[in-house]
Design a protein around this motif. Sequence first.
Motif, short mmCIF file in Angstrom:
data_model
loop_
_atom_site.label_atom_id
_atom_site.label_comp_id
_atom_site.label_asym_id
_atom_site.label_seq_id
_atom_site.Cartn_x
_atom_site.Cartn_y
_atom_site.Cartn_z
N ALA A 218 68.60 30.60 -14.54
CA ALA A 218 67.45 29.78 -14.13
C ALA A 218 67.47 29.52 -12.63
CB ALA A 218 67.44 28.47 -14.91
N LYS A 219 68.64 29.16 -12.10
CA LYS A 219 68.74 28.90 -10.66
C LYS A 219 68.46 30.15 -9.84
CE LYS A 219 72.10 25.10 -10.84
NZ LYS A 219 73.48 24.68 -10.47
N SER A 220 68.94 31.29 -10.30
CA SER A 220 68.75 32.52 -9.53
C SER A 220 67.30 32.94 -9.44
CB SER A 220 69.58 33.66 -10.15
OG SER A 220 69.08 34.01 -11.43
N TYR A 221 66.51 32.62 -10.46
CA TYR A 221 65.11 33.03 -10.46
C TYR A 221 64.18 31.98 -9.83
CZ TYR A 221 65.77 37.29 -13.15
OH TYR A 221 66.13 38.55 -13.54
N LEU A 222 64.71 30.82 -9.46
CA LEU A 222 63.87 29.81 -8.82
C LEU A 222 63.56 30.15 -7.37
CD1 LEU A 222 65.28 26.44 -10.22
CD2 LEU A 222 63.08 27.51 -10.72
N GLY A 223 64.20 31.18 -6.82
CA GLY A 223 63.95 31.55 -5.44
C GLY A 223 63.37 32.93 -5.25
N VAL A 224 62.89 33.56 -6.34
CA VAL A 224 62.35 34.91 -6.22
C VAL A 224 60.92 34.85 -5.69
CG1 VAL A 224 63.82 35.83 -8.04
CG2 VAL A 224 61.58 34.89 -8.63
N ASN A 259 69.60 19.05 -2.95
CA ASN A 259 70.29 19.71 -1.83
C ASN A 259 69.46 20.89 -1.31
OD1 ASN A 259 72.59 19.97 -0.08
ND2 ASN A 259 73.12 21.81 -1.24
N THR A 260 68.84 21.62 -2.24
CA THR A 260 67.97 22.73 -1.83
C THR A 260 66.78 22.23 -1.04
OG1 THR A 260 68.63 24.02 -3.79
CG2 THR A 260 66.57 24.64 -2.71
N ILE A 261 66.19 21.12 -1.49
CA ILE A 261 65.04 20.55 -0.78
C ILE A 261 65.44 20.08 0.61
CG2 ILE A 261 63.37 18.66 -0.81
CD1 ILE A 261 63.37 18.86 -3.87
N GLU A 262 66.62 19.46 0.72
CA GLU A 262 67.05 18.92 2.01
C GLU A 262 67.40 20.01 3.01
OE1 GLU A 262 70.28 16.47 0.91
OE2 GLU A 262 69.02 14.82 0.16
N GLN A 263 67.97 21.13 2.54
CA GLN A 263 68.50 22.14 3.45
C GLN A 263 67.49 23.22 3.83
OE1 GLN A 263 72.05 23.78 1.73
NE2 GLN A 263 73.23 21.89 1.98
N ASN A 264 66.31 23.25 3.21
CA ASN A 264 65.32 24.29 3.51
C ASN A 264 64.07 23.67 4.12
OD1 ASN A 264 66.31 27.02 2.21
ND2 ASN A 264 66.82 25.41 0.74
N ASP A 266 59.86 24.92 5.82
CA ASP A 266 58.75 25.83 5.56
C ASP A 266 58.55 26.82 6.71
OD1 ASP A 266 57.89 24.11 7.49
OD2 ASP A 266 56.03 23.53 6.48
N GLN A 267 59.66 27.18 7.39
CA GLN A 267 59.56 28.08 8.53
C GLN A 267 59.85 29.53 8.17
OE1 GLN A 267 58.35 26.77 11.35
NE2 GLN A 267 58.25 24.90 10.10
N SER A 268 60.41 29.79 7.01
CA SER A 268 60.70 31.17 6.60
C SER A 268 60.29 31.36 5.15
CB SER A 268 62.20 31.48 6.77
OG SER A 268 62.97 30.74 5.85
N LEU A 269 60.00 32.61 4.78
CA LEU A 269 59.54 32.89 3.43
C LEU A 269 60.60 32.56 2.40
CD1 LEU A 269 57.60 36.25 3.88
CD2 LEU A 269 56.66 34.01 3.36
N ASP A 270 61.85 32.88 2.68
CA ASP A 270 62.93 32.60 1.71
C ASP A 270 63.06 31.11 1.45
OD1 ASP A 270 63.46 35.28 1.45
OD2 ASP A 270 65.05 35.28 2.97
N SER A 271 62.98 30.32 2.53
CA SER A 271 63.09 28.86 2.37
C SER A 271 61.89 28.30 1.60
CB SER A 271 63.18 28.20 3.74
OG SER A 271 64.36 28.59 4.41
N ILE A 272 60.70 28.85 1.88
CA ILE A 272 59.51 28.38 1.16
C ILE A 272 59.64 28.66 -0.32
CG2 ILE A 272 57.04 28.82 0.87
CD1 ILE A 272 56.90 29.29 3.90
N ASP A 276 59.68 25.90 -3.20
CA ASP A 276 58.69 26.00 -4.28
C ASP A 276 59.36 25.94 -5.64
OD1 ASP A 276 57.10 27.67 -6.31
OD2 ASP A 276 55.62 27.39 -4.73
N GLY A 277 60.41 26.73 -5.82
CA GLY A 277 61.10 26.75 -7.12
C GLY A 277 61.72 25.42 -7.47
N ALA A 278 62.37 24.76 -6.47
CA ALA A 278 63.02 23.47 -6.75
C ALA A 278 61.98 22.41 -7.10
CB ALA A 278 63.84 23.05 -5.54
N LEU A 279 60.89 22.34 -6.34
CA LEU A 279 59.86 21.33 -6.61
C LEU A 279 59.18 21.59 -7.95
CD1 LEU A 279 58.23 21.13 -3.06
CD2 LEU A 279 59.59 19.35 -4.16
N GLN A 280 58.90 22.84 -8.23
CA GLN A 280 58.20 23.16 -9.48
C GLN A 280 59.07 22.85 -10.69
OE1 GLN A 280 54.88 26.41 -10.15
NE2 GLN A 280 56.85 27.33 -9.77
#
Length: 1177
Positions: A218-224, A259-264, A266-272, A276-280
Amino acid sequence: MALSRTQDACSGDDGGGMGLSEMDNGCGGDEASQGEQIGSSGDGGELKTCVLEGFGDRDEVEALIAGLPDVHGELTSREFATEKFQKILDRYQDQPHLLDPHLEWMVNMLLKPVRCEDCPSSLFHLAFKFLYIVCKVRVYKIFMRRLPHEVADMEPVLGLLSKQDPTDTQTWSTRYILLLWLSMTCLTPFDLFRLDGNLQSEDGRAREPIMERILAIAKSYLGVSDNCRLAASVLVSKFMTRPDVLKKHLGGFLDWSLNTIEQNNDQSLDSIRLLDGALQSLAMLFQHGKREDLLAQACRVLHCLEAKGLSKSSQATLRKLNVKLIQRLGLTYLKPRLAPWRYQRGSRCIASSLLSSPADDTLQETTRGEDHYDIPQELETVIEHLLAGLKDRETIVRWSAAKGVGRVTGRLPKELADEVVASVLDCFSFQETDSWHGGCLALAELGRRGLLLPSRLSQALCWWRPRSIEMSAAAGPPQLLSRKTLAGRLVITPLFNIGTFPHGIDIATAADFHAVGIRNRCYLNTSVYIASFPEYTKAMIDHLVVKKVNHWDGAIRELTSKALHNLTPQAPDYMAASVLPQLLKMAAAAELQGRHGAILACAEVTYALYKLGLRTGRTVVDMVPSECVAALKDLHQKIQDRKQYRGFGGELMRPAMCRLIETLSLSKMPFKNEPVIAGWQALVDDTIGSLHLLSGRVKDGVLDAALRALSALCKEYYQARPGQADPEQQSALVTRYTEELRSPQMLSRCSSALALGCLPGFMSRGKLKQILDGLGQMHAACLRERRFPEARRDAVQALAQVCLKAGVCTGGSPASFLCSENIAHVYAVLLDSMDDYATDRRGGVGAWVREAAMTSLKDVTILVTQTAPEILLPEQVKCMMGKLARQSAENIDRYRAHAGAIFTHLLHHSDPPIPHIPHKEALLSIFPPDVKSSLNWKAPSQAFPYITRLLGLPEYRDQTLLGLTVSVGGMAQSTVTASSQSLLDFLRGIQGDRAALEHFAMDALIQILRENVRNTRIALPFLKMTNLLLSNGCFDIFTSEKDHPFCVELLSLCRAVGRSKDVYKLRACVTVYCGLIQFPGQVRKEVLEELLMLLCNSFVLVRTTTARLMYEMLLTYDDVVVPDVLDDVMNLLSDTDWERQPATLHSTRNELHHLLGVSMKPPVAQNVSPESQKMDG
C-alpha cells in the motif's frame, strides 16, 4: 498562409432538408434494448433522445470475453478486441446501473484465466484491461463489491501484486484492479495472523507476515504516477480499519503519512505524487474508520496540515485533498447524527409534487429536540478552512469545500449551524466577488440537506433571483412562502413550478445540461424543439433577432443566422412579414456587428423560405413583401456606396455579402440580366483578387464564401440555356482567372486556381483546354521557381475539380471533355506532383501538394473508370499505384495513412474495378477486405508488416523501397523500429533465394543510391538503412565471393556521397565503410584507405567517430588485421587524442597505414566553409 479547401466547397444546395443540424443524433447498441423518445418540432426538425432499457449486448460481450485466449497473442487482434469491448460498454456511460445484473458473470469470466497458473502474460494483462474498462464505466465503488473476497483469495492476489512492476506504464490497469481486489479480501473477518501459518520458508529464511506485506505494498503504490495511487488509498482505508491492524499499525502509518507530508513540497513531480497519496489515503481512512478509533489522532493530523499550509499550494489537486481531509477531520470531531432542526423535505417525485396542494408544500421545521454536547475548539479551525476553500480559484476545491460545509453543518446544533449559514451568506459581498460561486455551491449543499432554514431564505433569495425580477418589500414572512411564490422569485423556477407552465416537463427534459451545454446543439437543435410549441415560437425568434443578431461574438452571430434558418418553418409568415423587414433595416445600419449579423440572418431566412416554398409551390417573391425583395437587391450597392467593404469592416462584410449572394442565387431570385448581377460579380472578383490585403486569420473563410457565391452565381444567372453557358460571361470569367494564374501574388494564384475549379461544368465547355493549360503552366512555373507550394497544391485540386465537372467522353473534344487527347497531360501533372518534396522554413511543404495529388488521382481515376476506362493507359495506372505504394511506406503518419487508404480503396474498387493494376491478385491476398477495413495506417507497428510484403512484387519493389528508405533512416523512433523490423523480416525470408537477394541488392538498393547521390533527403537515410542491413548480416551470402559487384558498387557510390562537406553524411559513410569491411578482396583494402583518410578529416566529429567505429570494427571482424599487429593498431586507435588538429595526426595515420599494409593516397585539398568549420569541436 495555408489555405485548406474541400472539394465540395462550391457546390450549391438546391433544396432538400430544412434543418442545419450540428450533428446527427444516433443511438448505439441493440435496438431491442433501447427505447427512443422523439419530441416533435412541427414542420421543422425533431429532437431525439435515446434511453436504453437494458443491457442488450450480453451475447456480443460474452463472445468477446470467451475469445480472449484466441486473440491475446497478436497485437492487432488484441487491440481490436479491446477497442470493441470499450465501444460497447461506453454506450452505458449515462446508465451504468444497467450493468449491475451482469457484473458478476463478467467478472467471473475474466478472472477465470487469471486464476490459472499457466496463464500467458499477454492474456493475464488483457483480462485485467477488460476488468478495468468495466470498472471505469460502473465506477470502482460499485465494481469492487463484485470481486471475490474469500479468505483463500488473499494470498494469491497478494502474490500476483508482488510480481508486478510499478514502473511498467503498459500494465497499470492490472495493478489497479489487483489493488481493488486486495482491498476486498481485507474485509475477511478473521485475524490475518491466522493466515500466516509457518513463517519459515523452505530455504530457511523467515517470511514476512501478510499484514506487513499488505502495508508495504500500500505504501509503495501511494507514490506512483498513475491511477494505482487511488486504488492504494482504497486499500489503506479497508486495511487500516480492521481491528487487528488498527491496534498494531495505525500509529505507525499515521507517523509515516504525516512525515511524508512534512518532508515533501509541491516543487517536484515525485513530491507532489507522495503528498497526493498521503492526503488521499488519510482522507479515505478518516471517512471509513470508526470515530472512536480515530478521534484521538484527529488533532495531530489537523495541526500537521495547518503547519504545512497546503491551502496556498500551487497545485489544485493538493488544495482539494487538503480541504477534503480537513472536512473528514471535522466530521470526526462531531458525533454522527441527523440534525433534528432541519426542515422536512417534500416528495422527490414530480408527479407527487404536482398533485400536492400548495398548503402541503409549505416549508416546515421539525420539532424534535436536540442532544446538547460539547463542541471541540478545533471545529472552528475546520470551518474556517472550509469557508476559505469556498474562495479558491479552482472549481474542484470550491466544490469539495461546499460539500464539507454541508456535511459539518448537518451535525451541528441549530445555533451554531445558523452561524455557519450566515458566514456562507457573507461570501456574497461586493468586496469578495471571487467567492460567489463557492457560496452558491455551499447554499446548494445546505438546501439539499434541508439545512437552509426559512429564517435565512430571504437573504438567499436576494442572490438567487433573476436580474429582471424585483423582490417585493411587501412580501409576507419568509416562513409562509408557498411553492408558487418561491417559484416566481427563484432563478431556477422550472425545478419548483415545472407543471404550471405549458409543456414544462417536455422542455425541462429536452433542455438538459448536455443539450444546453454544447452551444451548437443548443442553437441548432434544442431551440427548434422548444420553438415547436406555439407558445414559445415568436418569443424565441424575437430573442434571437433582438439580442443575438448583433452579438459581439462573430461565432454567435453565425449560429444565430443558422438558428433563424431552422426556425423559419415554424413561423414562415411571421419571418417574411415581420422579421425580414426588421433584419433588412439592421443590415443597412452603421453599426458593424449588427450589420454583419443582419446580412447573415437575411441570407439564411431567405434561403429557408425558398426551401419551404419548394414544398408548397411558391417562390420567395410570392412570400416576401416586394419592398423586401427590392431591399435585398439594393443592399450590395448601399454597402458599396458607403465604402464599407474596406478595412477591418470589410473582413466581415465581404464573406457575409458573399453568403447573401450565394443564398439569393440558390433561391432563384428573378434578377437575371439586371445590373445587380454585375455588381455581385465585381464583389466576388475583387474579393478573390485582394486576399493578400486581408489578415491571415480570415482569409480561408473569406475565400470559401467567395467561391461558393461564384459557383451559385454561375449556375443561376450565367446560363443562356440549361446546360449552356452565356458566351460573353464564360469568356470573361475564364480569361480573367487564367490570367491571374500568372500573378506575382501567391494568394492571387491560389484563389484564381480554386475559382476555376469551382466553376460549374457548363462554364468549361469549349474552354477546358485553356483552363487545363493554365493550371498546368502555373504548376510548372511554381515548381521551377521553387516557391508557392500552396499555389501548386491548389492547382492540383482545381485540375481534378475541373475534370470531374467537365466529365469524360472517349471521342469528345479536348476543349470540352476529358478524353484520350488530354488525359495524358492531366496525369502527368498529377503524377509529377507526387514527387514534390519541397521544403522551406515551415518544413516539408511539398507534403501538401502530394496529399492533394493523391486525392485528385483517386477521384479522376474513378471517374474515368466509370465512364471511359479504355482511355486509361496501363503505364499511367502502374505509375500511380507505384507512387501510392511509395507514399504508404514513408515516415509521416498522416500522409502514409492517406496514401494507404487511397491505395486500398482503388485496389478494392469494384463498380467497376480499376483496370491495369499490376499484380492485382497478389495485392488482394496482401490486403484482403478485412485488412482494408481494420488496418490502422497511422500505426507503424500495424502498417509496415503489410507494406514490406510489396517488396516481393517487381512492379512495386523500387517505389516501396524508396519510401521505406526514409522511414528506416528517419528520426521518429516508433517508425524507425517498426519499418526496420519489417524490412529485416522480409530480407530474412529471401536469404535462401540468392537470385532474389541479388535482384533486391543490385536492381533496387544500389539503383536508389545511384539516382539520389546528391539528394540529401534520400542519401542520408539510405546510408543509415544500409548500415542496418549490413550489421544484421542481410548480405552475408555475398561474403563468400571476393569483390562481389554489390560491395564494389556500394563503395563507389559511398565515395561519391562522401565528397560532401556534410558532417552527417560523412558519419553515415563511416558506418557503411565499417560494414563493408566484412567483404573480402580488393574492396577491403579500399575501405581501409577511406577510413584512414577520414581519420584526418577537418571535422572533429568525423575523426572521433571514425576512430571509435574502426576500433569496434576490428573487435567484430578479427580477420581484417594480422594478429601480430592487432594490439598495436587497437592501441593507436584508442590512445590517440583524435580531437587534436589534423596536421598533428598525420604521423599516427601513417603508422596505421604501415601496420595495416594499406598504401597511402595523395592528399586531396578540402575547402571547408566558415559555417562548416563551426561544427569542428
